[in-house]
Design a protein around this motif. Structure first.
Motif, mmCIF file in Angstrom:
data_model
loop_
_atom_site.group_PDB
_atom_site.id
_atom_site.type_symbol
_atom_site.label_atom_id
_atom_site.label_comp_id
_atom_site.label_asym_id
_atom_site.label_seq_id
_atom_site.Cartn_x
_atom_site.Cartn_y
_atom_site.Cartn_z
ATOM 1 N N ALA A 145 0.683 -1.150 0.107
ATOM 2 C CA ALA A 145 0.140 -0.043 0.184
ATOM 3 C C ALA A 145 1.475 1.029 -0.157
ATOM 4 C CB ALA A 145 -0.769 -0.026 0.847
ATOM 5 N N LEU A 146 0.833 2.106 -1.007
ATOM 6 C CA LEU A 146 1.106 3.431 -0.998
ATOM 7 C C LEU A 146 0.543 4.689 -1.038
ATOM 8 C CD1 LEU A 146 4.152 5.434 -1.682
ATOM 9 C CD2 LEU A 146 3.638 4.655 -4.210
ATOM 10 N N THR A 147 0.687 5.231 -0.501
ATOM 11 C CA THR A 147 -0.109 6.550 -0.310
ATOM 12 C C THR A 147 0.035 7.252 -0.738
ATOM 13 O OG1 THR A 147 -0.934 5.977 2.086
ATOM 14 C CG2 THR A 147 -1.559 8.406 1.053
ATOM 15 N N ILE A 148 -0.493 8.274 -1.997
ATOM 16 C CA ILE A 148 -0.516 9.028 -2.975
ATOM 17 C C ILE A 148 -1.036 10.392 -2.189
ATOM 18 C CG2 ILE A 148 0.190 10.075 -5.383
ATOM 19 C CD1 ILE A 148 0.259 7.370 -5.898
ATOM 20 N N THR A 149 0.013 11.506 -2.158
ATOM 21 C CA THR A 149 -1.186 12.603 -1.403
ATOM 22 C C THR A 149 0.264 13.859 -1.260
ATOM 23 O OG1 THR A 149 -2.399 14.097 0.434
ATOM 24 C CG2 THR A 149 -0.645 12.383 0.685
ATOM 25 N N ARG A 150 -0.935 15.285 -1.382
ATOM 26 C CA ARG A 150 -0.089 16.406 -1.210
ATOM 27 C C ARG A 150 -0.062 16.946 -0.284
ATOM 28 N NH1 ARG A 150 -1.407 19.813 -6.299
ATOM 29 N NH2 ARG A 150 -0.285 18.676 -7.834
ATOM 30 N N SER A 151 -1.435 16.219 0.930
ATOM 31 C CA SER A 151 -1.262 16.835 2.152
ATOM 32 C C SER A 151 -0.075 16.623 3.064
ATOM 33 C CB SER A 151 -2.278 15.856 2.704
ATOM 34 O OG SER A 151 -2.733 16.312 3.539
ATOM 35 N N ARG A 152 0.691 17.564 4.040
ATOM 36 C CA ARG A 152 1.176 17.636 4.990
ATOM 37 C C ARG A 152 1.185 16.798 6.120
ATOM 38 N NH1 ARG A 152 4.401 22.311 4.103
ATOM 39 N NH2 ARG A 152 3.981 23.449 2.789
ATOM 40 N N SER A 153 0.185 15.895 6.440
ATOM 41 C CA SER A 153 -0.677 15.026 7.136
ATOM 42 C C SER A 153 -1.301 14.435 6.474
ATOM 43 C CB SER A 153 -1.153 15.793 8.823
ATOM 44 O OG SER A 153 -2.224 16.682 8.364
ATOM 45 N N PRO A 154 -1.197 13.400 6.033
ATOM 46 C CA PRO A 154 -2.602 12.240 4.945
ATOM 47 C C PRO A 154 -2.911 11.151 6.254
ATOM 48 C CG PRO A 154 0.359 11.481 5.380
ATOM 49 C CD PRO A 154 0.323 12.742 5.791
ATOM 50 N N SER A 163 4.491 11.767 -3.305
ATOM 51 C CA SER A 163 4.085 12.804 -4.045
ATOM 52 C C SER A 163 4.079 12.966 -5.766
ATOM 53 C CB SER A 163 5.051 14.202 -3.042
ATOM 54 O OG SER A 163 6.549 13.412 -3.724
ATOM 55 N N LEU A 164 4.774 11.002 -5.689
ATOM 56 C CA LEU A 164 4.482 11.535 -7.353
ATOM 57 C C LEU A 164 5.508 11.888 -7.859
ATOM 58 C CD1 LEU A 164 1.283 11.281 -8.626
ATOM 59 C CD2 LEU A 164 2.440 9.030 -8.617
ATOM 60 N N SER A 165 6.901 12.319 -7.333
ATOM 61 C CA SER A 165 7.740 13.425 -7.927
ATOM 62 C C SER A 165 8.426 11.915 -8.203
ATOM 63 C CB SER A 165 8.659 13.386 -6.887
ATOM 64 O OG SER A 165 9.992 14.319 -7.306
ATOM 65 N N PHE A 166 9.639 12.630 -9.196
ATOM 66 C CA PHE A 166 10.301 11.138 -10.626
ATOM 67 C C PHE A 166 11.542 11.677 -9.978
ATOM 68 C CE2 PHE A 166 6.772 10.829 -12.709
ATOM 69 C CZ PHE A 166 6.266 9.992 -12.285
ATOM 70 N N LYS A 167 12.145 12.274 -8.313
ATOM 71 C CA LYS A 167 13.440 13.095 -8.258
ATOM 72 C C LYS A 167 14.624 11.680 -8.045
ATOM 73 C CE LYS A 167 12.361 17.074 -6.305
ATOM 74 N NZ LYS A 167 12.583 18.511 -5.308
ATOM 75 N N ASP A 168 13.767 10.498 -7.140
ATOM 76 C CA ASP A 168 14.593 9.283 -6.950
ATOM 77 C C ASP A 168 14.837 8.407 -7.652
ATOM 78 O OD1 ASP A 168 15.227 9.933 -4.618
ATOM 79 O OD2 ASP A 168 13.672 9.039 -4.340
#
Length: 84
Positions: A22-31, A59-64
């Motif tokens: 389970a991976l929670t994808i959110t922009r919230s600072r406190s999901p 955060s769906l960022s592809f930096k890594d």
């Protein structure tokens, strides 16, 4: 998730809950923290996950993902440089 599991069993395409994550994808600072289960088995929570060669984070960022690709490219480039 249980409806998906029931559908998969009916169509003879069973999931293995111990291999699901389970991976929670959110922009919230406190999901909202929620425990997901499939057929009564708790799904492991992960911070990031690699699927089909693509690293995904909350955060769906592809930096890594980009960092790992450029790192591998630099290693290959260095190997080519040393051998020439």
């Amino acid at each position: 998730i249980d409806q998906l599991y029931n559908w998969s069993m009916k169509n003879l395409m069973s999931f293995n809950p111990s291999k699901c994550k389970a991976l929670t994808i959110t922009r919230s600072r406190s999901p909202v923290d929620f425990n997901y289960t499939m057929n009564g088995v708790a799904l492991e929570k992960v911070v990031d996950f690699k699927d089909l060669g693509v690293s995904v984070d909350p955060s769906l960022s592809f930096k890594d993902h980009i960092y790992s690709i450029t790192s591998k490219a630099n290693q290959v480039s260095g190997m080519i440089k040393r051998s020439i």
